[in-house]
Design a protein around this motif. Structure first.
Motif, PDB file in Angstrom:
ATOM      1  N   UNK A 263     -30.512 -35.380  30.215  1.00 26.50           N
ATOM      2  CA  UNK A 263     -30.907 -35.088  28.844  1.00 26.50           C
ATOM      3  C   UNK A 263     -30.091 -35.885  27.832  1.00 26.50           C
ATOM      4  N   UNK A 264     -29.228 -36.763  28.299  1.00 29.56           N
ATOM      5  CA  UNK A 264     -28.355 -37.573  27.430  1.00 29.56           C
ATOM      6  C   UNK A 264     -27.433 -36.685  26.604  1.00 29.56           C
ATOM      7  N   UNK A 265     -27.100 -35.532  27.095  1.00 31.76           N
ATOM      8  CA  UNK A 265     -26.174 -34.631  26.413  1.00 31.76           C
ATOM      9  C   UNK A 265     -24.828 -34.709  27.110  1.00 31.76           C
ATOM     10  N   UNK A 266     -23.779 -35.102  26.421  1.00 33.17           N
ATOM     11  CA  UNK A 266     -22.459 -35.171  27.068  1.00 33.17           C
ATOM     12  C   UNK A 266     -22.029 -33.804  27.589  1.00 33.17           C
ATOM     13  N   UNK A 267     -21.476 -33.781  28.788  1.00 32.33           N
ATOM     14  CA  UNK A 267     -21.070 -32.539  29.409  1.00 32.33           C
ATOM     15  C   UNK A 267     -19.713 -32.734  30.062  1.00 32.33           C
ATOM     16  N   UNK A 268     -18.865 -31.719  29.959  1.00 32.17           N
ATOM     17  CA  UNK A 268     -17.560 -31.715  30.602  1.00 32.17           C
ATOM     18  C   UNK A 268     -17.588 -30.693  31.732  1.00 32.17           C
ATOM     19  N   UNK A 269     -17.155 -31.094  32.903  1.00 34.36           N
ATOM     20  CA  UNK A 269     -17.225 -30.250  34.086  1.00 34.36           C
ATOM     21  C   UNK A 269     -15.813 -29.940  34.557  1.00 34.36           C
ATOM     22  N   UNK A 270     -15.575 -28.685  34.933  1.00 38.14           N
ATOM     23  CA  UNK A 270     -14.268 -28.234  35.382  1.00 38.14           C
ATOM     24  C   UNK A 270     -14.379 -27.653  36.783  1.00 38.14           C
ATOM     25  N   UNK A 271     -13.361 -27.895  37.576  1.00 37.34           N
ATOM     26  CA  UNK A 271     -13.332 -27.370  38.930  1.00 37.34           C
ATOM     27  C   UNK A 271     -13.065 -25.867  38.922  1.00 37.34           C
ATOM     28  N   UNK A 272     -13.407 -25.184  40.014  1.00 31.28           N
ATOM     29  CA  UNK A 272     -13.039 -23.760  40.108  1.00 31.28           C
ATOM     30  C   UNK A 272     -11.529 -23.600  40.129  1.00 31.28           C
ATOM     31  N   UNK A 273     -10.992 -22.510  39.588  1.00 33.90           N
ATOM     32  CA  UNK A 273      -9.537 -22.313  39.590  1.00 33.90           C
ATOM     33  C   UNK A 273      -9.016 -22.163  41.006  1.00 33.90           C
ATOM     34  N   UNK A 274      -7.836 -22.686  41.242  1.00 34.60           N
ATOM     35  CA  UNK A 274      -7.217 -22.604  42.571  1.00 34.60           C
ATOM     36  C   UNK A 274      -6.565 -21.262  42.826  1.00 34.60           C
ATOM     37  N   UNK A 275      -6.318 -20.485  41.787  1.00 37.27           N
ATOM     38  CA  UNK A 275      -5.666 -19.183  41.921  1.00 37.27           C
ATOM     39  C   UNK A 275      -6.588 -18.095  41.414  1.00 37.27           C
ATOM     40  N   UNK A 276      -6.470 -16.924  42.010  1.00 38.87           N
ATOM     41  CA  UNK A 276      -7.278 -15.783  41.571  1.00 38.87           C
ATOM     42  C   UNK A 276      -6.752 -15.163  40.282  1.00 38.87           C
ATOM     43  N   UNK A 277      -5.528 -15.511  39.883  1.00 37.17           N
ATOM     44  CA  UNK A 277      -4.942 -15.008  38.641  1.00 37.17           C
ATOM     45  C   UNK A 277      -5.250 -15.968  37.511  1.00 37.17           C
ATOM     46  N   UNK A 278      -5.808 -15.496  36.383  1.00 38.55           N
ATOM     47  CA  UNK A 278      -6.090 -16.394  35.263  1.00 38.55           C
ATOM     48  C   UNK A 278      -4.837 -17.099  34.771  1.00 38.55           C
TER      49      UNK A 278
END
Length: 490
Positions: A263-278
């Motif tokens: 869609x030509x919309x810039x998007x930033x992607x983040x990996x899942x967190x490595x820890x269960x604690x925020x």
């Protein structure tokens, strides 16, 4: 012992119900409503607060007792349910028991569906309602036959599909705690025929109950292979981690390089967190920031006094001016950054402007999904600051900023539609397409040096303004009361 009871409705119609000592009062209610042409789900029996879950022997009713048929309140009560699992299903579960709270209007079938999906009980996904057992005794080698779930409650066995459609209120449980014992029994009905009969039951249900029965509808034969992966986390769990993401406590790391989608919309992607604690929970904090001071108490008292005063209602002109001011405020918002969190805790973030609608948001999410999952029905939930968890409609007429009133940075939760999505989709965590997953980056929180103050810091003080005190015009000492002057002379 009572041999019969008399049930009287509001129109003074009466009917006689034959009973035995083991007849439950819920059965009496159903038979009475059937004879009087009423819906048993909307009525109850009133005779010094009769408990419908009890039998005639335990209810203490005399022979020929008169019971009044009263209409129940539309607001359902809350019942704590404990589901006792059989030995074959109880592995890995404490005490082989799943617990959760349900409205009293919930049917037993829906209770089983929620527990097996992992939505209730915070457990893994299971299979209670679509079980098949191979049997060779019926002439068809290896054919699967339906294994009927059976629930035992208060010395009652509910084994048929019709019995499982009874609600908790119909069984006499409007509050408190209830123990349901679950077991299974192999039937002579092939699995595919049983699934077709169950699906036909929900398809022929009344439209008024469609919203409830859709979540109870059975799945195609795919549920024969129950998933052993943990169920998807409830939206409320993910909300607790970053419900205030629009106003982060600490600045985030620089945004990753935007990826241009179809869609030509810039998007930033983040990996899942490595820890269960925020990450925010791992940051050190100052306990003094949470200690209220006297100034806080003064401000709270001042707000209570202001809210207790009678105020004049706004006029039509004032209401119109407020609406105009509100519309101008939202028109001044240029764009909003929406972060979509997926089942595997990965996230995709993009910006949407004034012209973008909720349908554009759904189309953007579909293009982020892998090709095999784009046709599966899903929903987007907005947790909000107060955790309302509202569902964002897939509507082209609803603007993201103007109508949905989203601004700043907003977190949206991705979730499958339980009644329509396939079991394979609901049991899959990684749903992003490979192109986005390969370019995902780690989401980090900066460690702000000096953010932690002295542990003995009393906290932030609030300026409540100059206190009004009665004193002399010259700024001298406060006047001494007359009664105190008399004591001083002595």
């Amino acid at each position: 012992m009572a041999s019969h009871v008399v049930v009287i409705d509001s129109a003074l119609r009466r009917t006689t119900i034959k009973t035995t000592p083991t007849t439950s009062l819920s059965e009496v209610l159903e038979e009475a409503c059937s004879k009087l042409g009423l819906n048993a789900a909307q009525y109850g029996l009133n005779n010094k607060q009769v408990d419908l879950s009890r039998t005639i022997r335990l209810a203490g009713l005399s022979a020929g007792a008169k019971l009044e048929l009263v209409q129940l309140s539309k607001s359902a009560g809350v019942v704590s349910i404990a589901l006792q699992l059989p030995e074959s299903e109880g592995g890995g579960t404490p005490n082989a028991r799943l617990t959760d709270k349900f409205p009293s209007s919930t049917t037993l079938w829906l209770v089983l569906r929620k527990f097996e999906a992992g939505v209730a009980g915070a457990s893994v996904s299971r299979n209670f309602t679509a079980r098949g057992v191979p049997s060779t005794s019926h002439g068809a080698s290896g054919r699967l036959y339906y294994e009927q779930p059976i629930i035992q409650v208060m010395n009652r066995e509910l084994s048929s599909f019709t019995d499982l459609q009874k609600s908790l209120a119909q069984l006499g449980f409007n509050s408190g705690s209830v123990l349901l014992r679950l077991s299974f029994r192999v039937t002579d009905t092939p699995l595919e025929e049983a699934m077709a009969e169950i699906q036909g039951y929900f398809d022929s249900a009344e439209p008024s109950t469609g919203s409830t029965t859709q979540s109870q509808a059975t799945e195609p034969p795919a549920p024969l292979k129950p998933s052993v992966e943990p169920g998807e986390p409830a939206p409320s769990e993910t909300t607790l981690q970053r419900q205030d993401e629009s106003q982060p406590l600490a600045p985030l790391s620089p945004q990753p390089e935007p990826i241009t989608t179809a869609t030509s919309r810039p998007v930033s992607v983040y990996r899942p967190p490595s820890s269960s604690t925020p990450a925010a929970a791992r940051q050190p904090h100052n306990d003094g920031d949470y200690a209220p001071t006297v100034e806080h108490a003064h401000v709270h008292q001042k707000l209570l006094q202001q809210n207790s005063r009678n105020t004049r209602l706004l006029t039509d002109a004032q209401l119109a001016a407020q609406a105009k001011e509100e519309a101008a405020k939202w028109a001044a918002v240029k764009d909003v950054e929406i972060k979509i969190r997926f089942p595997d805790q990965s996230a995709a973030s993009a910006k949407f402007g004034q012209s973008d609608s909720a349908a554009d948001l759904y189309n953007f999410v579909r293009e982020c999904l892998a090709e095999r999952w784009r046709s599966e029905p899903f929903m987007l939930r907005n947790p909000g600051v107060r955790g309302k968890n509202d569902v964002i409609p897939d509507d082209a007429n609803q603007k993201v900023i103007k109508d949905l009133q989203l601004k700043g940075r907003v977190l949206v939760i991705f979730d499958w539609v339980d009644s329509k999505a396939s079991v394979e989709a609901r049991s899959t965590k990684a749903v992003l397409k490979e192109e986005l997953r390969s370019q995902a980056q780690e989401l980090k929180v900066h460690d702000v040096s000096g953010s932690v103050e002295d542990q003995h810091d009393p906290g932030v003080k609030v300026d409540v303004g100059k206190k009004e005190t009665k004193s002399d015009e010259g700024g001298g000492k406060a006047k001494m009361p007359k009664w105190l002057k008399g004591l001083n002379k002595k």
